[in-house]
Design a protein around this motif. Structure first.
Motif, short mmCIF file in Angstrom:
data_model
loop_
_atom_site.label_atom_id
_atom_site.label_comp_id
_atom_site.label_asym_id
_atom_site.label_seq_id
_atom_site.Cartn_x
_atom_site.Cartn_y
_atom_site.Cartn_z
N PRO A 86 30.39 -1.61 10.30
CA PRO A 86 30.50 -2.91 9.63
C PRO A 86 30.99 -2.78 8.18
N GLU A 87 31.81 -3.74 7.78
CA GLU A 87 32.26 -3.87 6.41
C GLU A 87 31.94 -5.27 5.92
N TYR A 88 32.32 -5.56 4.65
CA TYR A 88 32.00 -6.87 4.10
C TYR A 88 32.58 -8.00 4.95
N VAL A 131 27.42 -3.33 -7.26
CA VAL A 131 27.91 -3.68 -5.93
C VAL A 131 26.72 -3.97 -5.04
N GLY A 132 26.80 -5.01 -4.23
CA GLY A 132 25.72 -5.34 -3.31
C GLY A 132 26.01 -6.60 -2.53
N LYS A 133 25.30 -6.75 -1.44
CA LYS A 133 25.40 -7.97 -0.62
C LYS A 133 24.05 -8.27 -0.02
N THR A 186 26.23 -8.90 7.55
CA THR A 186 26.07 -7.58 6.94
C THR A 186 25.38 -7.69 5.60
N VAL A 187 24.62 -6.65 5.25
CA VAL A 187 23.96 -6.57 3.94
C VAL A 187 24.23 -5.18 3.38
N GLU A 194 17.05 -5.95 -5.54
CA GLU A 194 16.14 -6.51 -4.55
C GLU A 194 14.78 -5.82 -4.61
N ASN A 195 13.76 -6.56 -4.13
CA ASN A 195 12.38 -6.05 -4.09
C ASN A 195 11.88 -5.66 -5.48
#
Length: 315
Positions: free
Chosen positions: A34-36, A95-97, A67-68, A157-158
């Motif tokens: 998987p990609e963005y 960078v992040g999703k 995707t994440v 995150e978190n």
């Protein structure tokens, strides 16, 4: 699925078939990384060859993929040197999703408390598909008290805080110090003697170094050694060089030359230092034990030296 069926995967409404593999007639597997841009609806369609298109659509299965990517932070430079009348940019890339909000990015200095961050930091978002933020720290005509560590902090995150730092050195002059050279004779084997030479250089801009060596006994021409480097600070680097020499009687002279180019006028500055290495008188040829006595033989051309040492054992 019934026997003797056609099977395929498609993404979204494109209708284009994706690669499909199966271990038997009733399996259709599409494998990919998987990609963005992999987000979307994936449809698995299985149908008998005799059925119409309208009937086969009733047997399709839809899988929705999202995707994440965990937040990652990188810094453009780990060390930076700049003059008090100069300008430098340092980039912190996130960078992040899903992508963190701009407010989650902040800069700090290890000692400064009155730094104008709003005027010296800009944060912009990349394109929608990039899922990136770029936060830029700009120093213009910095004072010497800006020297230290600038940290790019990201609230991920978190409630995880990710921090990347850059060591900044602010100098009011361009200079080059004489290199500091040292050597260490390593272990002798049956074939050769291994030794190492360290050369530490200091200057602004941060200088480079080369090492040459010359056989003082035979008077042969100087040779260059390649080595590994390690950055100590924004203005200093440590170079380590390794050399193997034969068992013959010899001695080497090591010369470390360092240089840097001044930004103000492109003038090349050079400095050099030298050191004489240890006298190599031979290599260890054989080692064996007789009872409680360890015997070692050393050879130096036609001369042999016998060394005896005792060992005590408890039982």
């Amino acid at each position: 699925l019934p026997n003797q069926v056609n099977k395929t995967w498609t993404k979204g409404g494109s209708g284009n078939s994706l690669t499909c593999t199966g271990t038997h007639d009733k399996t259709c597997t599409h494998t990919f990384t998987p990609e963005y841009n992999s987000d979307g609806d994936y449809k698995c369609v299985g149908y008998n060859k005799v059925r119409s298109d309208e009937e086969k659509q009733k047997e399709s299965t839809v899988v929705q993929l999202t995707t994440v990517r965990s937040t990652e932070v990188s810094i453009s430079n780990e060390t930076v040197s700049v003059l008090t009348n100069g300008t430098v940019d340092v980039y912190c890339t996130i960078v992040g999703k899903p992508l963190v909000d701009m407010s989650a990015v902040s800069w700090r200095h290890n000692t400064l408390t009155d730094f104008d961050w709003s005027s010296n930091v800009t944060t912009v978002k990349g394109s929608e598909d990039d899922y990136t933020l770029v936060s830029t720290l700009t120093l213009v005509n910095p004072s010497t008290n800006y020297s230290g560590s600038f940290n790019c902090n990201v609230q991920a995150e978190n409630n995880k805080v990710i921090s990347k730092s850059v060591a900044v050195s602010i100098n009011n002059r361009e200079y080059l110090d004489a290199p500091v050279v040292s050597h260490n004779r390593g272990e002798a084997t049956e074939q050769d003697v291994k030794m190492s030479v360290t050369c530490r250089v200091e200057g602004f801009p941060r200088p480079s170094a080369t090492l040459t060596y010359q056989n003082l006994i035979d008077g042969e021409e100087s040779r260059t050694i390649s080595g590994a480097s390690r950055i100590i600070s924004p203005t200093s680097t440590e170079y380590k060089f390794k050399l193997s020499t034969s068992c013959e009687y010899t001695q080497y002279k090591f010369i470390c030359e360092t240089q840097t180019t001044r930004n103000s006028d492109n003038r090349v500055l050079t400095q050099s230092s030298s050191i004489e290495g240890p006298i190599v008188s031979g290599c260890e040829s054989k080692l064996f034990t007789v009872g409680s006595v360890i015997i070692s033989f050393y050879f130096r051309k036609s001369r042999m030296t016998l060394a005896l040492s005792t060992s005590v054992h408890s039982y």
